[in-house]
Design a protein around this motif. Sequence first.
Motif, PDB file in Angstrom:
ATOM      1  N   MET A   1       0.842  -1.189   0.000  1.00 14.93           N
ATOM      2  CA  MET A   1       0.000   0.000   0.000  1.00 14.93           C
ATOM      3  C   MET A   1       0.882   1.246   0.000  1.00 14.93           C
ATOM      4  O   MET A   1       1.869   1.316   0.726  1.00 14.93           O
ATOM      5  CB  MET A   1      -0.909   0.003   1.231  1.00 14.93           C
ATOM      6  N   PHE A 243      -3.810   5.258  -7.262  1.00 16.91           N
ATOM      7  CA  PHE A 243      -5.126   5.177  -7.886  1.00 16.91           C
ATOM      8  C   PHE A 243      -5.201   6.148  -9.062  1.00 16.91           C
ATOM      9  O   PHE A 243      -4.655   7.252  -9.011  1.00 16.91           O
ATOM     10  CB  PHE A 243      -6.226   5.522  -6.881  1.00 16.91           C
ATOM     11  N   ASN A 254     -13.215   6.044  -3.783  1.00 14.39           N
ATOM     12  CA  ASN A 254     -11.848   5.546  -3.613  1.00 14.39           C
ATOM     13  C   ASN A 254     -11.110   6.311  -2.519  1.00 14.39           C
ATOM     14  O   ASN A 254     -10.299   5.741  -1.778  1.00 14.39           O
ATOM     15  CB  ASN A 254     -11.081   5.656  -4.931  1.00 14.39           C
ATOM     16  N   LEU A 258      -9.463   4.592   0.837  1.00 17.24           N
ATOM     17  CA  LEU A 258      -8.091   4.759   1.303  1.00 17.24           C
ATOM     18  C   LEU A 258      -8.043   5.390   2.688  1.00 17.24           C
ATOM     19  O   LEU A 258      -7.184   5.051   3.506  1.00 17.24           O
ATOM     20  CB  LEU A 258      -7.311   5.623   0.312  1.00 17.24           C
ATOM     21  N   SER A 355      -9.827  -6.875  -6.812  1.00 14.33           N
ATOM     22  CA  SER A 355      -9.988  -5.422  -6.799  1.00 14.33           C
ATOM     23  C   SER A 355      -9.568  -4.883  -5.443  1.00 14.33           C
ATOM     24  O   SER A 355      -9.340  -5.646  -4.493  1.00 14.33           O
ATOM     25  CB  SER A 355     -11.443  -5.049  -7.089  1.00 14.33           C
ATOM     26  N   GLU A 356      -9.470  -3.563  -5.352  1.00 17.29           N
ATOM     27  CA  GLU A 356      -9.150  -2.959  -4.064  1.00 17.29           C
ATOM     28  C   GLU A 356     -10.223  -3.298  -3.030  1.00 17.29           C
ATOM     29  O   GLU A 356      -9.925  -3.481  -1.846  1.00 17.29           O
ATOM     30  CB  GLU A 356      -9.023  -1.434  -4.214  1.00 17.29           C
ATOM     31  N   ARG A 360      -9.724  -5.895   0.451  1.00 11.76           N
ATOM     32  CA  ARG A 360     -10.016  -5.498   1.836  1.00 11.76           C
ATOM     33  C   ARG A 360     -11.127  -6.334   2.450  1.00 11.76           C
ATOM     34  O   ARG A 360     -11.028  -6.765   3.599  1.00 11.76           O
ATOM     35  CB  ARG A 360     -10.367  -4.002   1.880  1.00 11.76           C
TER      36      ARG A 360
END
Length: 767
Positions: A1, A243, A254, A258, A355-356, A360
Motif C-alpha cells: 500500500m 489510484f 476511492n 483509502l 480489486s481494491e 479489503r
Amino acid sequence: MKISINWLKDYIELEQPLSAIVEKLTMGGVEVEEIKEVGITEQNIIVGEIVSWEIHPNADRLRLCQVFTGTETLKVVCGAKNFDRGDKVALALPGAVLPGGIQIGERKIRGERSYGMLCSEKELGLSDASEGIMILSKDAVVGSALSSIFPKDHILDLEITPNRSDLLSYIGIARELAALGSGKLKALSFLTHQPFEIPARGFGRLTIENEKKCPFYSGCLLENVHVGPSPHWLASRLKASGFRPINVVVDITNYVLLETGEPLHAFDADRFGSFDIHVRDGRLGEIFVGLDGGQYELNESDLVISSPNRVEALAGVLGGAGSAITDSTTSVLLESAWFDPLSIQQSSTRLGVVSESSFRFSRKVDPQIVIPARNRAVELLKRLTGASLIDYVQSGTLPLEKKGIKLRKKKLQEFTVCYWPEEEVEDKLRSLGLTLKAKTEEMFWWEIPSFRQDLEIEEDLIEELVRLKGFSDFPSRIPSGFALPSQAEKEWDKVLSLKQVLASKGYHECITIPLVSDDEQTAKLSLSNPSSIHYAKLRCSFLDSLLSVANTNWRRGNKEIKIFEVGNLFFNIEGVVHEELSLGILVAGEMGSLHWMEGRRKVDFYDLKQIIDYLEDKKGFFKEDRRYLKEINIDFIRGLDLPLPCFYAEYSLEEWKKRKDEIPLYRPLPTQPSIRRDIAIIVDKEIVHEEILKAIGEQRVPFLETVELFDIFEDLQGSRIAQTKKSMTYALTFRAPDRTLTDDEINIIIVNIKEELKKRIGCSFRE
C-alpha cells in the motif's frame, strides 16, 4: 500500500523525521519496501495560461503558443495537441531544471524562438507515463509556482501482512504510528456514528436474502449530482496512493476507501432502474458484465447486488457496467455494506478478479467503520458535486461482537523475561485502542477494538507489548546449557544433506508448484475452489512437473538432463488426505562430453540405476521406499519435444528421514596385499544379481573384501550352457589385515563358498 506523508498528516501530528518513522514501522512489523520523493521544488516552473496558438510556420506537427505568465506573454513552441485557448498549463521558464537534470533555456526550434517549455506529468516526475502536456484545473492561479500545487512529498510503499487488515487505510497507519510513538492522533469528527439529518423514509425496497454473507447493507440516494473531474487536491492524493482518477463521484468512493478502509460503491441511480435492491446468491449460469468489460459466469457461491432487471454488482468485488457512473449521471445510489470475508475471497479467486474492494473485504473490514465511511462519502459528495441526500435505506445488523482477552502478569514476565510496570502495560495497550475492563493483582482483562481482529489470544497481547517496546530494548542473554537439535531439525538436515549429495553427482534441483492442471486422473486430489484449470489438482507424483522442466531445457539446448525434486506429494487413502515428503529423479537426453575419442550417447536405464544403487547402498534408502523405477514412454505424452528416452524414479522419504544414519567409521589404508579369485556361476535366468550377493554375504566369508560382477554370458544356441541358464562371473577380493594370505587358505574358502551357493540357489560352476 502506498502512503503519502502529506496526506497522512491530516490524521496524525508527526513528531519524528521520516527516517525515524520508517525505522519505527519496520521494527514494528510493517515493511517499507520503497521511499519515493515526489513533488516540485523548482521555482521556475509556474502556472501558465494559453492565450492563443497557431501551427508552426516551418513544422506542421508543432504549435506556436502564446502563454501568459501573470506578468508577460511568452512565445513557446510545443509538440503536444491536447490543449486549447484558456487552458492552464505547467510552464518551465528559461533557467528551470527538470527532474533528470534537463535544463530549460531560450532556443530556436525550426526557425522560431521558444522561451520555455510546456511540461507533461512525466517530464515533471509526477507520473510514470503521460499523454500530452499537463492540463491544470481552472482555479489554478496564473503565475504561481507549481510547487504550491504539487508540494514536495514522500511516498512510502508498505507491505501489509494479511492479518493486519486495519493497516489498509490512512487512519489505520496513523493509529499504528501513534502507538509506535511517532506522533499524536488528531480528532476526526466523522468517525463517530452520527445519524443523517433526514429520517429514512425508504425510497425503495431492500431485501437481504443471505444474511450470513451480508449481515448489513445500506443504500443512500443522492440527487442533483454534477459529475466532472475531481479537484486537484483529491486527484493528486489518489495518484500518490496509486489510484487513477476517473470522475469526482468514483474518486470520492476511492478516497474514502483509502482513508477509512471501507470499500464503497456508487451506482447511477437512474440506470439502476427500480429501487428494488436484492442482495442475493448468484444463479448457476447467470452472466454478469463488469466495469472492466469482462463477462463473468456466476454460480450459487457468488453474492450479487441485483435490481429486478439484472445483476448490478458482484458484491464486494466488482461493479457492473450497466449502472456505472458516467459524465451524464445526475443521481447516485451509494452502497455501504459489510460482506463475509470467505464469500468475497471465494468469488474473487474463482473468477480471477482482485480489486481494491475484494482485497479489503476478504481480509475482514472493521464493522464499526461502515456507517462513518458512508457518512463521510455523503458529506464529500454534497461538498464537491452539489448533491442533495434525498433518502436512504438500510437493513441488517453489523457484527459488533465485543471480544475480551485476559493478560496474566506472571505469563507476561515469563514469556519476555522482563519486568513490566503496570503503567507501561496499560499505556501501550491503550495506545492500540484496547479498553481495560478489569484488573486484579494477577491479571488484566482487555476489550479488543473491532479494527484489531487479529488479536485473539493472550500471546497476541504479549507480542504487541514486545513490538511496541522495541526488540532493541530487551537485554541480550546467552542461553544456559546446550540445546539438542529437535527431530524436525534432524530431518531437515538429513534432507539437505541428500540434496547436496545429489548435486555433487551432477543432478540439478527443481522446485515446482504442487498444483497441476485438471485432467481425468482420479488419483489426483481436486481443489474445491481452484484459481485456474491449470492449477486445479494436487500432484501425486513429480513426473509431470519434471517432464515439463526437462522439455523446457531440451528446447533451450540443454541436452544432458539430470534433475530431481524433493517436496510433498498428496494421496487420497480411504477418503483421508495424506501428505508425504518424497523424492523424484529424472534423467533424459544425452550423456558424455564432446570429445574425439568418445562422443555423446543417449541416456539409458543404467544412468539412473547408478544413482539408485548409490542411494540404496550408501544413503540408507530401502527398496520398500521406492515407488517407481521405470522408462517413460514419451510418445504418449502430448506437448513433449524430447526425442530421446526418459527414465524416472520416485521414493517416499517419510520413513527414511526418521532413520538414524550410520556413523561413518575410519578404516586405515591396507598394509597387506590382496588376492583375487574369479568364479563363474551358472544359474537360472530368473536369478538376479541381488540374490547372489545376499547368498554370499550371509555366509560371513572370512577375509572377503569385495564382490564384483564383471561378466554375464548367455548361450542362445545352447551349445555351452543350457538356453534357460546364464553365466554370471564374479571377482572376489580377499585381504587379511595383518598378514599375507596363502593360496591354500583361499582355495578352501572358495570351495566353501561354492558349496553353500549350491545349497542356497541351486547353481553350478564353469571351471
